[in-house]
Design an enzyme around this catalytic site. Structure first.
Site, PDB file in Angstrom:
ATOM      1  N   GLU A 143       0.818  -1.219   0.000  1.00 13.81           N
ATOM      2  CA  GLU A 143       0.000   0.000   0.000  1.00 13.81           C
ATOM      3  C   GLU A 143       0.850   1.267   0.000  1.00 13.81           C
ATOM      4  O   GLU A 143       0.545   2.225  -0.721  1.00 13.81           O
ATOM      5  CB  GLU A 143      -0.909   0.000   1.237  1.00 13.81           C
ATOM      6  CG  GLU A 143      -1.770   1.259   1.346  1.00 13.81           C
ATOM      7  CD  GLU A 143      -2.539   1.307   2.659  1.00 13.81           C
ATOM      8  OE1 GLU A 143      -3.492   2.103   2.740  1.00 13.81           O
ATOM      9  OE2 GLU A 143      -2.192   0.561   3.599  1.00 13.81           O
ATOM     10  N   ASP A 144       1.931   1.296   0.797  1.00 14.38           N
ATOM     11  CA  ASP A 144       2.636   2.553   1.064  1.00 14.38           C
ATOM     12  C   ASP A 144       4.040   2.640   0.465  1.00 14.38           C
ATOM     13  O   ASP A 144       4.724   3.648   0.658  1.00 14.38           O
ATOM     14  CB  ASP A 144       2.744   2.760   2.591  1.00 14.38           C
ATOM     15  CG  ASP A 144       1.387   2.962   3.235  1.00 14.38           C
ATOM     16  OD1 ASP A 144       0.468   3.437   2.550  1.00 14.38           O
ATOM     17  OD2 ASP A 144       1.243   2.638   4.438  1.00 14.38           O
TER      18      ASP A 144
END
Length: 708
Positions: free
Chosen positions: A76-77
């Site tokens: 996700e990051d």
């Protein structure tokens, strides 16, 4: 910061066969991917995935779950992709990391209709592999532990989401320790004043009583050793949120809450559990109605334990949970027990119930359901087992605590509907207002114009909202009467310390006590919400503590002739502080009646016999007997509790007679010796607040009046 060596050492302690290279590779990859990223606190971001992993390692989870925790934010990051995670760590771990990512992207605190749809996504993701949710719960736990670095509005959003969704979900999955910590961390954000107040009460209690936990634990160990039982005994104070929730549900103050301490006795065998129970009950008095055997009747999530509440040291009530080590592991770790390791082997716990079955059955049953709201309602009915969800005729869901009644339901909709309630229908059938509601029932409130709350509703309602609204309405209805009574109580109390209850004095007292007006002060005084001593103390603290000499009983009344004696009328039993009048009798002196006594009607044609009397100002002795008409529950220990309540108000019971004995209720007359009307109201209020008191009234019987 925790290092890879620290993590490996912790895991090897419970799983010597762990894939050390896999853990180290995941640690290094995660650290590399999060390089240059920082949390709101200023710490390197990778400290968060490591902390989440350590939480799961403490639960002795498998390698795949731990690696997922280390990498749960990489897709996700960071620049890492699903394909790269799969290439490095395998398909299973890549899918778990992707599952956590999808859970993180679900906005659970959005609008109602969107929330329902997202709940469906949440449960569908969980049903594929429950380890995804274990990582997410650990992720939320660490975020809540470090929430102070977030903006205030973000803290409130996360705390509410935690309280409404993640904490109940952790409990439903059997991870009770996590549920309690999540609730308390959210409580710290949502209601810090209440939490700090409870902590201060605990500190004060500990100063007054010493270390109660250590003393009771030692007592229990001595009793078990005496009967030859080998067991571990642990004690603890319950968490602030747990105590606050009980205070709200029972509408009780901290001082009246019974089970703020909990004790666990962990045995070797199931048979020992029942032997321990016998030893505990033989040493301490069991509290009626507070025994549950979850060993013979386990909860749906596999929880097994014996629960009992006893009057422990110094009469303090304590909750005792008795279970075996296997049962304890299920009670503490819940679903995590399915992946836990010991000595390199997966642990098989015969008491564990796989919550995957619950989630799968729920999602399968509603997989084709197009109505997202119905899905949300069904999920909540399953997840919030300590609450009741009922429906209005229009299909709206009303959330109530277990044990709630139609009165609570009506007030939960609107105070106006609650006040006008005259009846209720549950699933189309008319039921009494004291009926306990169950999950999924449809409730229709019947209202009538002109209806007002009844005093008996206080005992029927269980929610704080309903009880507060009822008391407020009753107080308003009786406001004028209470104001007059309060004024008289204030006059007597101030004169007792050599002062006058002037408008200015009362206004000053109201300001000191944070009451908005003099009328409100007098109303609270008349309804026994405040005592006269508290009002006097607000202005003259040094005078309020001086008791003064008690007035002799034969000088209690002012207005008699030199040779006249008096006695209190049996029909109305007046007490100091009430307005009185005297009736003369030849050869019997003067009989003192309350000014509103119905028996006085018999003397309207004989004005020459009337004598204007008042009570002597000052401190009266507790020799004025008043008879209470009580209806109480026919349960073990109730009568003793009633007698204790009266004794706690420094009042003496001089006589007690049973009028009626039924299987469920007793009706009795209790003679209590009192000082004055303030003392009367304190005793009556204490009895009215007792759950086992169905009704209470002061006996007034005109037939007992002397007529010649």
């Amino acid at each position: 910061m925790t290092t890879a060596d620290d993590l490996v050492s912790l895991v090897r302690a419970y799983n010597p066969r762990t894939n050390e290279k896999l853990l180290r590779d995941a640690f290094a990859f995660g650290e590399e991917m999060h390089t240059g990223q920082f949390r709101h606190s200023g710490e390197p971001y990778f400290t968060h995935p490591v902390a989440v992993t350590m939480i799961l390692a403490d639960q002795q989870m498998d390698d795949a779950t731990l690696v997922t925790a280390l990498l749960h934010d990489t897709i996700e990051d960071t620049k890492a992709s699903f394909a790269e995670v799969e290439r490095r760590f395998g398909r299973e771990i890549a899918e778990l990391v992707d599952g956590v990512t999808k859970l993180t992207n679900i906005q659970l605190t959005s609008a109602h209709s969107k929330q329902a749809e997202n709940f469906r996504k949440l449960f569908m993701a969980m049903s594929r592999d429950l380890r995804v949710m274990l990582v997410k719960l650990a992720d939320r736990l660490h975020n809540m532990r470090t929430i102070k670095s977030m903006r205030p509005e973000k803290q409130a959003q996360k705390a509410r989401e935690t309280m409404d969704i993640f904490a109940p979900l952790a409990g439903r999955m059997g991870m009770q320790w996590m549920r309690e910590e999540l609730e308390d961390l959210a409580f710290r954000v949502l209601n810090p004043e209440a939490r700090n107040s409870i902590i201060r009460r605990f500190i004060t209690l500990q100063k007054e009583t010493g270390d109660v936990i250590e003393k009771i634990t030692a007592d229990m160990r001595i009793e078990l050793e005496a009967v030859g039982i080998v067991a571990d005994v642990y004690g603890r104070a319950k968490r602030p949120y747990s105590i606050w929730r009980k205070m709200q549900e029972k509408d009780q103050g901290f001082s009246r809450l019974s089970d703020i301490y909990g004790f666990r006795i962990i045995t070797k065998t199931e048979a020992d559990c029942y032997r321990v129970l016998g030893a505990v009950h033989q040493r301490w008095r069991a509290v009626p109605g507070r025994f549950k055997d979850y060993i013979s009747q386990p909860k749906s999530n596999g929880y097994r334990s014996i629960h009992t509440t006893v009057s422990g040291r110094d009469g303090k009530r304590v909750e005792v949970q008795i279970r075996t080590r296997e049962m304890h592991e299920v009670a503490e770790t819940g679903v995590a027990a399915h992946w836990s390791y010991k000595n390199g082997e997966r642990v098989e716990n015969r008491f564990a119930v796989d919550p995957v079955r619950w989630i799968s059955s729920l999602t399968e049953r509603l997989d084709d359901e197009s109505d997202h709201d119905e899905f949300l309602e069904a999920v909540k009915l399953e997840m919030y087992q300590d609450q009741v969800f009922c429906f209005t005729p229009k299909g709206d869901v009303i959330k109530l605590p277990r044990g709630a009644t139609p009165i609570d339901f009506a007030y939960a909709i609107h105070t106006r509907i609650g006040a006008a309630c005259v009846g209720a229908k549950v699933d189309g059938l008319r039921v009494p207002l004291w009926t306990r509601l169950k999950n999924g029932q449809s409730v229709e409130v019947i209202t009538a114009e002109g209806q007002t709350p009844q005093a008996t509703w206080i005992d029927i309602a269980v929610t704080g909202r309903a009880k507060t609204a009822i008391r407020r309405a009753l107080r308003e209805e009786d406001r004028e009467r209470f104001i007059k009574l309060g004024a008289e109580l204030a006059r007597v109390a101030f004169e007792n310390v050599g002062k006058k209850a002037t408008e200015k004095a009362l206004r000053t007292a109201a300001k000191t006590l944070a009451v908005e007006s003099v009328d409100e002060l007098l109303a609270r005084l008349g309804s026994a919400e405040l005592t006269a001593r508290e009002v006097v103390r607000a202005i003259y603290p040094e005078l309020a503590e001086k008791g003064g000499e008690e007035i002799e009983t034969n000088r209690a009344v002012v207005g008699l002739g030199p040779d006249q004696s008096f006695r209190r009328a049996s029909c109305c039993q007046p007490v100091p502080g009430e307005r009185i009048i005297g009736i003369t009798y030849r050869g019997q002196g003067v009989v003192v009646h309350a000014i509103d006594c119905e028996a006085l009607a018999d003397f309207e044609e004989q004005p020459e016999r009337w004598v204007d009397l008042t009570w002597q100002d000052g401190k009266h002795s507790a020799k004025n007997t008043v008879t209470f008409d009580l209806t109480i529950s026919n349960d073990a220990g109730v009568l003793g509790r009633i007698c204790t309540l009266i004794g706690e108000q420094n009042a003496n019971i001089s006589d007690l007679n049973f009028l009626d004995r039924k299987p469920d209720f007793y009706r009795l007359m209790v003679d209590v010796d009192l000082r004055d009307v303030e003392h009367l109201h304190r005793v009556q209020t204490a009895l009215e607040a007792e759950n086992n008191v169905s009704s209470i009234s002061r006996r007034r019987d005109p037939s007992l009046a002397t007529t010649n």
